[in-house]
Design an enzyme around this catalytic site. Structure first.
Site, PDB file in Angstrom:
ATOM      1  N   HIS A  55      22.824  22.914  -1.837  1.00  0.00           N
ATOM      2  CA  HIS A  55      22.794  22.688  -3.281  1.00  0.00           C
ATOM      3  C   HIS A  55      22.781  21.185  -3.533  1.00  0.00           C
ATOM      4  CE1 HIS A  55      24.610  26.779  -4.710  1.00  0.00           C
ATOM      5  NE2 HIS A  55      23.829  26.932  -3.659  1.00  0.00           N
ATOM      6  N   GLU A  57      24.446  19.284  -5.491  1.00  0.00           N
ATOM      7  CA  GLU A  57      25.756  18.648  -5.559  1.00  0.00           C
ATOM      8  C   GLU A  57      26.330  18.384  -4.178  1.00  0.00           C
ATOM      9  OE1 GLU A  57      24.694  21.445  -7.084  1.00  0.00           O
ATOM     10  OE2 GLU A  57      26.065  22.007  -8.690  1.00  0.00           O
ATOM     11  N   CYS A  85      28.423  25.675  -9.304  1.00  0.00           N
ATOM     12  CA  CYS A  85      28.912  26.991  -8.896  1.00  0.00           C
ATOM     13  C   CYS A  85      30.285  26.817  -8.230  1.00  0.00           C
ATOM     14  CB  CYS A  85      27.928  27.624  -7.920  1.00  0.00           C
ATOM     15  SG  CYS A  85      27.849  26.783  -6.310  1.00  0.00           S
ATOM     16  N   CYS A  88      30.196  24.459  -5.086  1.00  0.00           N
ATOM     17  CA  CYS A  88      30.025  23.051  -5.436  1.00  0.00           C
ATOM     18  C   CYS A  88      31.249  22.502  -6.161  1.00  0.00           C
ATOM     19  CB  CYS A  88      28.762  22.862  -6.260  1.00  0.00           C
ATOM     20  SG  CYS A  88      27.276  23.236  -5.302  1.00  0.00           S
TER      21      CYS A  88
END
Length: 160
Positions: A55, A57, A85, A88
């Site tokens: 991801h 992040e 999410c 993260c």
């Protein structure tokens, strides 16, 4: 003044998000800012890396930690185009990030206010300040266009 800076850095995160489109990944971008400059930038790479943890992040936090030579991201701000999410948000807490700024809320998976609020959970050892909704319309529109195009492609694909 802070709002203007937030918009500037979120625009940079949107640039990163558009880079994810090059490999048909969900267009989420992130930048880590410290001392008025970008020290790390990333976009989703789950598809190209075949990695469920890739991801934007997480990738940006990893790069920032390498740039700083420390896993503690004291004095840094993460700008991300979509509300993080649970994975993260947990990584941001563990990195001791003081400030998170995100664009679009994520009512289906958001973990800093929508479904959960890990960033401000009092039982955890660190809490982040959070500013949401910065360039939310632009961030959300990019995601909506991506998913509309993906659905259109799947409808027009020949049956297998």
């Amino acid at each position: 003044m802070a709002q203007l800076a937030h918009r500037l850095w979120m625009d940079r995160a949107l640039y990163e998000a558009r880079c994810a489109l090059d490999h048909d990944d969900v267009p989420v971008g992130a930048v880590v800012v410290a001392g008025g400059r970008v020290i790390a930038a990333a976009h989703n790479r789950r598809e190209v890396d075949r990695d469920p943890t890739a991801h934007a992040e997480v990738l940006a936090v990893r790069a920032a930690a390498r740039a700083l030579g420390s896993w503690r991201l004291d004095g840094c701000t993460l700008y991300v185009t979509l509300e993080p999410c649970t994975m993260c948000a947990g990584a941001l807490v563990l990195a001791r990030l003081p400030l998170l700024v995100f664009g679009a809320a994520d009512p289906k998976a958001g973990a800093v206010g929508s479904l959960y609020d890990l960033a401000r959970e009092p039982r955890l050892n660190h809490r982040l300040d959070v500013t949401g909704g910065v360039l939310a319309e632009e961030c959300g529109a990019l995601l909506r266009r991506f998913f509309q195009a993906k659905r259109a492609r799947s409808r027009s694909a020949p049956a297998g």
